[in-house]
Design a protein around this motif. Structure first.
Motif, PDB file in Angstrom:
ATOM      1  N   GLU A 141       0.759  -1.347  -0.081  1.00 27.82           N
ATOM      2  CA  GLU A 141      -0.059  -0.002  -0.011  1.00 27.82           C
ATOM      3  C   GLU A 141       0.905   1.373  -0.028  1.00 27.82           C
ATOM      4  O   GLU A 141       0.508   2.271  -0.741  1.00 27.82           O
ATOM      5  CB  GLU A 141      -1.005  -0.187   1.254  1.00 27.82           C
ATOM      6  N   GLU A 142       1.939   1.165   0.868  1.00 32.39           N
ATOM      7  CA  GLU A 142       2.806   2.506   1.172  1.00 32.39           C
ATOM      8  C   GLU A 142       3.456   2.777  -0.446  1.00 32.39           C
ATOM      9  O   GLU A 142       3.698   3.920  -0.900  1.00 32.39           O
ATOM     10  CB  GLU A 142       3.658   2.373   2.069  1.00 32.39           C
ATOM     11  N   LYS A 143       3.820   1.782  -1.276  1.00 33.97           N
ATOM     12  CA  LYS A 143       4.569   1.955  -2.297  1.00 33.97           C
ATOM     13  C   LYS A 143       3.725   2.402  -3.216  1.00 33.97           C
ATOM     14  O   LYS A 143       3.972   3.298  -4.113  1.00 33.97           O
ATOM     15  CB  LYS A 143       5.525   0.397  -2.783  1.00 33.97           C
ATOM     16  N   CYS A 144       2.762   1.821  -3.325  1.00 32.84           N
ATOM     17  CA  CYS A 144       1.600   2.226  -4.463  1.00 32.84           C
ATOM     18  C   CYS A 144       1.192   3.465  -4.298  1.00 32.84           C
ATOM     19  O   CYS A 144       1.318   4.516  -5.173  1.00 32.84           O
ATOM     20  CB  CYS A 144       0.321   1.310  -4.301  1.00 32.84           C
ATOM     21  N   LEU A 145       0.967   4.020  -3.105  1.00 32.96           N
ATOM     22  CA  LEU A 145       0.546   5.418  -2.748  1.00 32.96           C
ATOM     23  C   LEU A 145       1.705   6.380  -3.148  1.00 32.96           C
ATOM     24  O   LEU A 145       1.489   7.601  -3.811  1.00 32.96           O
ATOM     25  CB  LEU A 145      -0.212   5.526  -1.609  1.00 32.96           C
ATOM     26  N   SER A 146       2.760   6.093  -2.618  1.00 30.97           N
ATOM     27  CA  SER A 146       3.991   6.910  -2.816  1.00 30.97           C
ATOM     28  C   SER A 146       4.354   7.162  -4.233  1.00 30.97           C
ATOM     29  O   SER A 146       4.918   8.130  -4.721  1.00 30.97           O
ATOM     30  CB  SER A 146       4.986   6.700  -1.950  1.00 30.97           C
ATOM     31  N   ASP A 189       0.230  21.150  -6.276  1.00 25.63           N
ATOM     32  CA  ASP A 189       1.762  21.386  -6.697  1.00 25.63           C
ATOM     33  C   ASP A 189       2.746  20.130  -5.977  1.00 25.63           C
ATOM     34  O   ASP A 189       3.813  20.458  -6.166  1.00 25.63           O
ATOM     35  CB  ASP A 189       2.224  22.833  -6.465  1.00 25.63           C
ATOM     36  N   ASP A 190       2.213  19.271  -5.633  1.00 27.61           N
ATOM     37  CA  ASP A 190       2.913  18.260  -4.921  1.00 27.61           C
ATOM     38  C   ASP A 190       2.344  16.882  -5.282  1.00 27.61           C
ATOM     39  O   ASP A 190       1.141  16.932  -5.443  1.00 27.61           O
ATOM     40  CB  ASP A 190       3.311  18.569  -3.398  1.00 27.61           C
ATOM     41  N   LEU A 191       2.861  15.741  -4.855  1.00 24.00           N
ATOM     42  CA  LEU A 191       2.627  14.351  -5.102  1.00 24.00           C
ATOM     43  C   LEU A 191       1.437  14.131  -3.820  1.00 24.00           C
ATOM     44  O   LEU A 191       1.621  13.216  -3.080  1.00 24.00           O
ATOM     45  CB  LEU A 191       3.660  13.458  -5.042  1.00 24.00           C
ATOM     46  N   VAL A 192       0.301  14.565  -3.900  1.00 24.04           N
ATOM     47  CA  VAL A 192      -0.789  14.358  -2.777  1.00 24.04           C
ATOM     48  C   VAL A 192      -1.566  13.143  -3.047  1.00 24.04           C
ATOM     49  O   VAL A 192      -1.533  12.589  -4.413  1.00 24.04           O
ATOM     50  CB  VAL A 192      -1.785  15.572  -2.735  1.00 24.04           C
ATOM     51  N   TYR A 193      -1.972  12.430  -2.374  1.00 25.40           N
ATOM     52  CA  TYR A 193      -2.752  11.155  -2.462  1.00 25.40           C
ATOM     53  C   TYR A 193      -3.574  10.887  -1.175  1.00 25.40           C
ATOM     54  O   TYR A 193      -3.212  11.529  -0.237  1.00 25.40           O
ATOM     55  CB  TYR A 193      -1.885   9.901  -2.942  1.00 25.40           C
ATOM     56  N   ASP A 194      -4.941  10.343  -1.476  1.00 27.30           N
ATOM     57  CA  ASP A 194      -5.614   9.996  -0.421  1.00 27.30           C
ATOM     58  C   ASP A 194      -5.327   8.514   0.123  1.00 27.30           C
ATOM     59  O   ASP A 194      -5.197   7.646  -0.562  1.00 27.30           O
ATOM     60  CB  ASP A 194      -7.233   9.975  -0.768  1.00 27.30           C
ATOM     61  N   LYS A 195      -5.098   8.234   1.490  1.00 25.27           N
ATOM     62  CA  LYS A 195      -4.708   6.975   1.853  1.00 25.27           C
ATOM     63  C   LYS A 195      -5.389   5.806   1.512  1.00 25.27           C
ATOM     64  O   LYS A 195      -4.974   4.770   1.328  1.00 25.27           O
ATOM     65  CB  LYS A 195      -4.285   7.010   3.462  1.00 25.27           C
ATOM     66  N   GLN A 196      -6.918   6.253   1.386  1.00 24.90           N
ATOM     67  CA  GLN A 196      -7.618   5.075   1.010  1.00 24.90           C
ATOM     68  C   GLN A 196      -8.160   5.104  -0.540  1.00 24.90           C
ATOM     69  O   GLN A 196      -8.901   4.549  -0.789  1.00 24.90           O
ATOM     70  CB  GLN A 196      -9.159   5.294   1.844  1.00 24.90           C
TER      71      GLN A 196
END
Length: 493
Positions: free
Chosen positions: A121-126, A273-280
């Motif tokens: 999960e962490e690798k996918c999201l980052s 302007d940055d690599l934002v993502y929702d954890k879910q």
């Protein structure tokens, strides 16, 4: 100088011929006039024939050409907006191997979930900014496992707009933006994701050549030009998914700017302007049109599959062949809150903002002695607005707080009932514009072909036609809280 914009929608293909000097459409046309069919062989499945998009485009362009309002030979560039996340697979002869598995198809959810767990999960999201979820990569995994004989014949995979560009030019290309919406793009390493390709067992050679969004994706073939009445050799100079393209049409290009649509699906889309993502992964992050390695521009997208399609279903089943304008008028005569009637518009595939669950559409609290079809018309529009509020609250959890939302004065934003509910339940002002996706695609073509010196130059004549602000009253809040409580109960949370 003229520009051709093509918008490959789920319900129709719309085209606009835009004068680059005025940035205004000279003529627009769409085909079919009624809504195009979605093929659903099983519950949760949704497919369309790619060749039908090509046929629809030709019909729409022919309608525009015979208007006599322009000389088709004056068209200098072509831009394409298209329904996102669809899977189109072609063989070496550039023929579709099967129907496209389109954006609202839910069959690939288990494949995406397995990849999310296995890759990490962490690798996918980052790296991907998303779970592989129900996006194009997961759909291709479904094809590989369930239709192996077709998968063996795959020469290239593409998105719907890539297919139309291929038909026009004979060339097959993609973009970082398109790859990111398919969950093939690694943002950390600025390349096709090795993790995704290795986990699913895909070879890199099925991915088309990658180019910038605003660049030449091929030149119009001579035989196609002759058939369409256009000039041979003009470029396809822009391709983008419909929500990114809608953002372009509203000049939403820089951090903090926000766009919304309410067509078949509903979307709120903002730029970061940055690599934002929702954890879910309830909202999703993609490379925006102007994303580069050194200038991060990330589009954060809230998608609600069931919005305009809910309104369309209500019209077909309860509208007695009335127009949408008539439905809106009757809805306006019903009190706010629809006298307790609640509509849930989730019946068009797995909803990302609901963790890819399929709660289905429903109408509850029906009073057989009180409620009329007009109550349903209004409750449907309010329910769609409530779904937007639910999703916007997820965006707020991720530190996205819109100050104003821009929207095209089209589809559900033509309804005063819907706009009033949307503005007051989200508590965000809405600016309405006359631009639409096909006009945005035409302007994108002008940017890509360098007819405009910069993207800003494509919007010097853009004007807000109406500003709608919250009235400060909480008339919808009580109804929304009841709606939300029922939704949470239905989801088992």
């Amino acid at each position: 100088m003229l520009l051709l914009g093509i918008d490959i929608g789920t319900s129709s293909v719309k085209i606009s011929i835009v004068d680059a000097a005025t940035q205004q459409a000279i003529v627009s046309a769409q085909y079919p006039e009624t809504e195009a069919p979605i093929i659903s062989l099983q519950n949760g499945w949704a497919e369309q024939n790619p060749d039908s998009w090509w046929a629809y485009f030709q019909q729409a362009l022919m309608q525009a050409n015979v208007s006599g309002k322009y000389d088709p030979k004056d068209i200098a560039a072509i831009g394409i907006g298209y329904q996102m996340h669809g899977l189109v697979a072609v063989n070496e002869a550039q023929l579709p191997l099967r129907n496209s598995i389109i954006w609202c198809d839910s069959r690939a959810v288990p494949y995406g979930e397995k990849a999310f767990e296995s890759i990490g999960e962490e690798k996918c999201l980052s790296c991907l900014l998303n779970s592989p979820g129900n996006f194009t990569a997961a759909k291709l995994a479904w094809l590989k496992e369930n239709e192996p004989e077709i998968f063996k014949q795959v020469f290239k995979i593409m998105l719907p707009g890539d297919f139309i560009a291929m038909r026009l030019t004979g060339d097959i290309t993609t973009t970082p933006s398109a790859l990111s919406e398919g969950i093939f793009w690694d943002f950390k390493h600025e390349e096709i994701s090795k993790d995704v390709m290795q986990f699913f067992g895909f070879k890199n050679d099925i991915i088309p050549d990658c180019k910038a969004v605003f660049s030449t994706h091929g030149f119009l073939k001579e035989d196609v030009a002759g058939k369409l009445g256009l000039k041979h050799g003009i470029p396809v100079s822009y391709k983008a998914g419909d929500q990114l393209n809608n953002a372009l049409s509203l000049n939403v290009m820089e951090p903090g700017e926000v766009a919304a649509t309410a067509g078949t699906s509903g979307v709120i889309y903002t730029v970061a302007d940055d690599l934002v993502y929702d954890k879910q992964s309830r909202v999703n992050s993609f490379a925006h049109l102007n994303y580069t390695k050194d200038n991060k521009r990330i589009g954060v997208l809230l998608c609600i599959n069931g919005t305009g399609i809910m309104n369309s279903w209500i019209r077909k089943c309860m509208g007695s062949n009335k127009t949408y304008s008539q439905l809106n008028e009757e809805a306006a005569a019903i009190p706010q809150g629809s006298e307790g009637l609640l509509v849930f518009p989730f019946g068009n595939g797995a909803e990302r903002m609901l963790n890819n669950k399929l709660p289905g559409s429903s109408i509850i609290n029906i009073d057989l002695n009180k409620h009329t079809p007009a109550h349903v018309y209004r409750a449907a529009q309010e329910g769609i607005a409530y779904a937007f509020r639910y999703g916007l609250d997820i965006m707020r959890e991720n530190n996205i707080e819109p100050k104003v939302i821009r929207a095209g004065k089209a589809n559900m934003f033509l309804s005063d009932v819907f706009v009033d509910a949307f503005v007051n339940i989200t508590n965000v002002p809405v600016e309405l514009y006359n631009n639409d996706g096909s006009v945005g695609a035409a302007l994108g073509a002008g940017i890509g072909a360098k007819i405009f010196e910069s993207p800003k130059d494509a919007f010097t004549n853009m004007k807000c036609v109406k500003l709608v602000e919250p009235n400060g009253k909480k008339l919808y809040e009580k109804s929304y809280e009841k709606w939300k409580a029922e939704l949470v109960k239905n989801l088992g949370e």
